[in-house]
Design a protein around this motif. Structure first.
Motif, mmCIF file in Angstrom:
data_model
loop_
_atom_site.group_PDB
_atom_site.id
_atom_site.type_symbol
_atom_site.label_atom_id
_atom_site.label_comp_id
_atom_site.label_asym_id
_atom_site.label_seq_id
_atom_site.Cartn_x
_atom_site.Cartn_y
_atom_site.Cartn_z
ATOM 1 N N GLN A 85 0.833 -1.199 0.000
ATOM 2 C CA GLN A 85 0.000 0.000 0.000
ATOM 3 C C GLN A 85 0.868 1.248 0.000
ATOM 4 O O GLN A 85 0.539 2.248 -0.640
ATOM 5 N N GLU A 86 2.004 1.187 0.666
ATOM 6 C CA GLU A 86 2.914 2.333 0.675
ATOM 7 C C GLU A 86 3.395 2.656 -0.743
ATOM 8 O O GLU A 86 3.422 3.815 -1.154
ATOM 9 N N ARG A 87 3.770 1.627 -1.514
ATOM 10 C CA ARG A 87 4.217 1.836 -2.896
ATOM 11 C C ARG A 87 3.076 2.425 -3.737
ATOM 12 O O ARG A 87 3.278 3.334 -4.530
ATOM 13 N N ILE A 88 1.872 1.894 -3.534
ATOM 14 C CA ILE A 88 0.696 2.395 -4.266
ATOM 15 C C ILE A 88 0.444 3.865 -3.921
ATOM 16 O O ILE A 88 0.207 4.689 -4.814
ATOM 17 N N ASN A 89 0.508 4.205 -2.637
ATOM 18 C CA ASN A 89 0.299 5.594 -2.217
ATOM 19 C C ASN A 89 1.375 6.522 -2.789
ATOM 20 O O ASN A 89 1.072 7.645 -3.209
ATOM 21 N N GLN A 90 2.625 6.055 -2.821
ATOM 22 C CA GLN A 90 3.708 6.868 -3.387
ATOM 23 C C GLN A 90 3.484 7.105 -4.878
ATOM 24 O O GLN A 90 3.736 8.205 -5.380
ATOM 25 N N PHE A 91 3.001 6.091 -5.583
ATOM 26 C CA PHE A 91 2.715 6.255 -7.012
ATOM 27 C C PHE A 91 1.575 7.251 -7.206
ATOM 28 O O PHE A 91 1.618 8.098 -8.099
ATOM 29 N N ALA A 92 0.561 7.168 -6.347
ATOM 30 C CA ALA A 92 -0.561 8.116 -6.420
ATOM 31 C C ALA A 92 -0.062 9.545 -6.232
ATOM 32 O O ALA A 92 -0.467 10.459 -6.958
ATOM 33 N N GLU A 93 0.845 9.739 -5.287
ATOM 34 C CA GLU A 93 1.419 11.068 -5.052
ATOM 35 C C GLU A 93 2.213 11.541 -6.263
ATOM 36 O O GLU A 93 2.098 12.694 -6.676
ATOM 37 N N ALA A 94 3.020 10.653 -6.810
ATOM 38 C CA ALA A 94 3.882 11.030 -7.935
ATOM 39 C C ALA A 94 3.089 11.373 -9.184
ATOM 40 O O ALA A 94 3.495 12.243 -9.958
ATOM 41 N N THR A 95 1.949 10.712 -9.385
ATOM 42 C CA THR A 95 1.182 10.892 -10.627
ATOM 43 C C THR A 95 -0.065 11.746 -10.464
ATOM 44 O O THR A 95 -0.661 12.155 -11.458
ATOM 45 N N PHE B 229 -0.714 1.445 -14.370
ATOM 46 C CA PHE B 229 0.532 2.054 -14.810
ATOM 47 C C PHE B 229 1.660 1.867 -13.792
ATOM 48 O O PHE B 229 2.828 1.864 -14.164
ATOM 49 N N LEU B 230 1.321 1.692 -12.519
ATOM 50 C CA LEU B 230 2.346 1.340 -11.532
ATOM 51 C C LEU B 230 2.907 -0.041 -11.861
ATOM 52 O O LEU B 230 4.126 -0.234 -11.889
ATOM 53 N N THR B 231 2.027 -0.979 -12.113
ATOM 54 C CA THR B 231 2.473 -2.332 -12.454
ATOM 55 C C THR B 231 3.354 -2.295 -13.697
ATOM 56 O O THR B 231 4.431 -2.896 -13.728
ATOM 57 N N LEU B 232 2.921 -1.565 -14.727
ATOM 58 C CA LEU B 232 3.705 -1.434 -15.952
ATOM 59 C C LEU B 232 5.060 -0.779 -15.669
ATOM 60 O O LEU B 232 6.095 -1.205 -16.191
ATOM 61 N N SER B 233 5.062 0.232 -14.816
ATOM 62 C CA SER B 233 6.305 0.962 -14.537
ATOM 63 C C SER B 233 7.296 0.146 -13.720
ATOM 64 O O SER B 233 8.462 0.544 -13.586
ATOM 65 N N HIS C 227 -5.303 9.802 -7.518
ATOM 66 C CA HIS C 227 -5.741 9.436 -6.166
ATOM 67 C C HIS C 227 -7.102 8.760 -6.171
ATOM 68 O O HIS C 227 -7.831 8.834 -5.179
ATOM 69 N N GLN C 228 -7.449 8.080 -7.273
ATOM 70 C CA GLN C 228 -8.744 7.393 -7.324
ATOM 71 C C GLN C 228 -8.868 6.476 -6.109
ATOM 72 O O GLN C 228 -7.925 5.773 -5.739
ATOM 73 N N PHE C 229 -10.051 6.466 -5.510
ATOM 74 C CA PHE C 229 -10.241 5.778 -4.236
ATOM 75 C C PHE C 229 -9.905 4.292 -4.284
ATOM 76 O O PHE C 229 -9.494 3.713 -3.279
ATOM 77 N N ILE C 230 -10.026 3.646 -5.438
ATOM 78 C CA ILE C 230 -9.727 2.205 -5.499
ATOM 79 C C ILE C 230 -8.244 1.925 -5.251
ATOM 80 O O ILE C 230 -7.874 0.787 -4.988
ATOM 81 N N HIS C 231 -7.431 2.971 -5.307
ATOM 82 C CA HIS C 231 -6.001 2.813 -5.055
ATOM 83 C C HIS C 231 -5.599 3.239 -3.648
ATOM 84 O O HIS C 231 -4.700 2.627 -3.071
ATOM 85 N N VAL C 232 -6.238 4.268 -3.107
ATOM 86 C CA VAL C 232 -5.713 4.879 -1.880
ATOM 87 C C VAL C 232 -6.670 4.885 -0.686
ATOM 88 O O VAL C 232 -6.231 5.123 0.433
ATOM 89 N N ASN C 233 -7.948 4.623 -0.893
ATOM 90 C CA ASN C 233 -8.906 4.659 0.212
ATOM 91 C C ASN C 233 -9.321 3.226 0.551
ATOM 92 O O ASN C 233 -10.211 2.651 -0.070
#
Length: 149
Positions: free
Chosen positions: A24-34, A60-64, A37-43
């Motif tokens: 979840q930390e990696r997902i949240n960092q990607f949300a911040e970088a891009t 796109f996180l998975t792809l990156s 912040h769609q809720f399915i990723h961060v809430n």
């Protein structure tokens, strides 16, 4: 390994990466970088109410993750590389969401390795990113890398 040796492996499986956790930390960092912040990723609470049952990684996180996964794989390395750059993708399909906390790894199959001009080689790999314990992969793509040797 020289480019011609790698070229001879066209059509073959080249290797597999190590497993990496999509926390979840990696997902949240990607949300911040891009800014995505769609809720399915961060809430986590709201995402529990969706068919996913919790938060999922951005596609796109998975792809990156491809460069990281490649660096942490047993894929053959070219000797004498001056520079390697992502050149693009022919096809990308997001097949199955990666739930927070799941581990992924990549499998590489070489589709093409061609010399574009002297010392410049273009490799196309089919990359399948597997999700640990799941039947369907997260994604399948044809990814191109340009090597300067």
């Amino acid at each position: 390994m020289g480019p011609e040796e790698l070229q001879a492996k066209t059509g073959e499986q080249l290797g597999t990466s190590e497993w990496v956790e999509m926390s979840q930390e990696r997902i949240n960092q990607f949300a911040e970088a891009t800014g995505d912040h769609q809720f399915i990723h961060v809430n986590e609470e709201a995402a529990k109410m969706t068919p996913f049952g919790g938060t999922i990684a951005h596609g796109f996180l998975t792809l990156s993750m491809i460069p990281y996964l490649t660096a942490n794989s047993d894929v053959p390395r070219l000797d004498g590389i001056k520079m390697a750059v992502n050149y693009g993708g022919n096809k990308t399909r997001f097949i199955n969401p990666v739930r927070s906390g799941k581990r992924i790894r990549a499998h590489y199959k070489q589709l093409e390795m061609i010399e574009k001009r002297p010392g410049q080689w273009q490799q196309t790999n089919e990359i399948t990113i597997e999700i640990e314990g799941e039947d369907k992969p997260a994604l399948i793509c044809e990814w191109m890398t340009m090597y300067f040797v």
